[in-house]
Design an enzyme around this catalytic site. Structure first.
Site, PDB file in Angstrom:
ATOM      1  N   ASP A   1     -19.188  45.852 -15.140  1.00  0.00           N
ATOM      2  CA  ASP A   1     -20.451  45.936 -15.880  1.00  0.00           C
ATOM      3  C   ASP A   1     -20.896  47.387 -16.034  1.00  0.00           C
ATOM      4  OD1 ASP A   1     -21.030  46.010 -13.050  1.00  0.00           O
ATOM      5  OD2 ASP A   1     -23.153  45.750 -13.538  1.00  0.00           O
TER       6      ASP A   1
ATOM      7  N   GLU B   1     -22.362  44.854 -10.518  1.00  0.00           N
ATOM      8  CA  GLU B   1     -22.600  45.887  -9.509  1.00  0.00           C
ATOM      9  C   GLU B   1     -23.859  46.674  -9.824  1.00  0.00           C
ATOM     10  OE1 GLU B   1     -22.281  49.934  -7.629  1.00  0.00           O
ATOM     11  OE2 GLU B   1     -22.449  49.390  -9.746  1.00  0.00           O
TER      12      GLU B   1
END
Length: 417
Positions: free
Chosen positions: A85, A180
């Protein structure tokens, strides 16, 4: 550099950068955005094409894969991890990566927003890349080197190892995580399925940086309760929770205790979000320090500020909730010295000077370490992360691949049985 190997890590990175994987703090689903799975699916397909037959994406968007051992030694199982991400601090939609060949040291004007200019004065590390290629975005989005540089390095490493069976290594596990950037990257990871004994995240900056310390981190939410009343008839009745929240923010220290006034190993308390109406307002804080014991002191101080402000308003009240986020990975890594020592040797074999730097933040490695997978953080080359000026040097991407090859060989060499 690796002999007789044509690197494709830059092209690989630029392909990944164009896939929108921005995560979402406000989402309650996992992953927080379904579009993260678009990259996860591509990684699975590419790993399978390399001959890694067990590569798969699970229901949560994690990618797991195994490179089997090719040695008779009982080498510890090592995991290499990166997150797919990108941060929501800057748009990750319609990223247009640009390869600047043979960077000459002059300012780089990003074409889609000429006000975005990269200079050596602002980013001195650019000096290390004069004469080499660098990659930027086009000026309206982040680049996504955090952490698609790490993803690309691991994927290129996997391709190299699969193509070069003469390089002896133990069992290698690959792990790619979603979310994350919203602090949830390990929330649903299946370490029993992963089956690794040690790990390394690739989520660091300059080549040569080796990170074995992170902040310890908590999150705090202060909810302020006011008294609602019709504004036309509110005299001596209305107690506005939003105004009280503003007062609380205004009395926080301005010369210390905040991200904008601290550096190195100084901690902080940082308001990151406020929401509400006159009757009820909430403020979310993140609380950071390298000494875990200091978090409780910061939280007590923050609570005292809230008590002082709210106590001046009859009828108002507040609640404060604290949640643990992650802890300083050094608390674990100091008990597993070889996982750091082997990384240092891999850096040195790659021709790098090792520089241990504490992270004023955290990585998946922080949580993984406390979950039983000791996990320092390795460089990727990413710079100016979470901004429109984000960039990465192609040389650093290639050095990252070479370093991982040395690292897996060192683990095999130093296993005696």
């Amino acid at each position: 550099m690796l002999k007789n190997y044509h690197f494709t890590v830059a092209e690989r990175f630029m392909q990944y950068a164009q896939i929108d994987t921005e995560s979402n703090h406000a989402s309650t689903s996992f992953p927080s955005t379904e579009k993260q799975k678009d990259l996860a699916k591509l990684l699975v397909s590419e790993l399978q094409q390399m001959g890694i037959t067990d590569a798969k994406m699970d229901e949560f968007g994690y990618v797991y894969a195994t490179i089997p051992s090719n040695t008779t030694k009982q080498v510890p199982v090592i995991c290499y991890c990166a997150h797919i991400d990108t941060s929501s601090d800057c748009s990750g939609t319609n990223v247009k990566p640009i390869l600047h060949k043979g960077y000459n040291g002059n300012p780089i004007v990003l074409p889609d927003d000429p006000s975005q200019i990269l200079t050596i004065e602002q980013y001195p590390y650019l000096k290390e890349h004069i004469g080499n290629d660098i990659i930027t975005a086009s000026g309206t989005t982040l680049l996504g080197a955090d952490d698609k540089a790490g993803v690309a390095i691991i994927m290129e490493f996997a391709q190299y190892i699969m193509q070069h069976p003469e390089e002896k290594h133990g069992t290698i596990k690959l792990l790619f995580t979603p979310d994350e950037e919203v602090g949830r990257g390990t929330e649903h990871v299946n370490l029993a399925y992963l089956g690794a004994q040690y790990g390394y995240t690739l989520d660091g900056g300059e080549a040569g940086h080796l990170e074995v310390e992170t902040f310890s981190a908590d999150a705090a939410t202060i909810t302020i309760y006011g008294v609602s009343a019709h504004p036309g008839y509110a005299k001596n009745k209305l107690v506005n929770a939003l105004k009280i929240a503003g007062e609380l923010l205004s009395i926080l220290p301005k010369a210390e205790w905040s991200p904008e006034t601290t550096e190195k190993k100084q901690g902080y308390v940082h308001p990151v979000r406020m929401d509400g109406v006159a009757e009820k307002a909430t403020i979310d804080f993140i609380i950071r320090d390298f000494e875990t014991a200091n978090l409780a002191k910061y939280e007590d101080r923050l609570k005292h500020f809230a008590e002082t402000v709210v106590g001046c308003h009859a009828g108002a009240s507040f609640e404060m909730e604290v949640k643990q986020q992650y802890r300083n990975m050094y608390e674990v890594l100091q008990h597993h010295p070889k996982v750091v020592e082997y990384a240092e040797e891999a850096y040195q074999r790659t021709g790098l000077v090792v520089r241990k730097e504490p992270i004023r933040g955290g990585t998946d490695g922080s949580r993984l370490s406390f979950m039983g997978l000791p996990c320092p953080n390795l460089f990727t080359g990413m710079q100016a992360i979470h901004s429109k000026k984000e960039w990465v040097g192609v040389k650093d991407l290639q050095l990252g691949v070479e370093m991982l090859v040395h690292l897996c060989k060192i683990w095999e060499e130093k296993t005696l049985n």
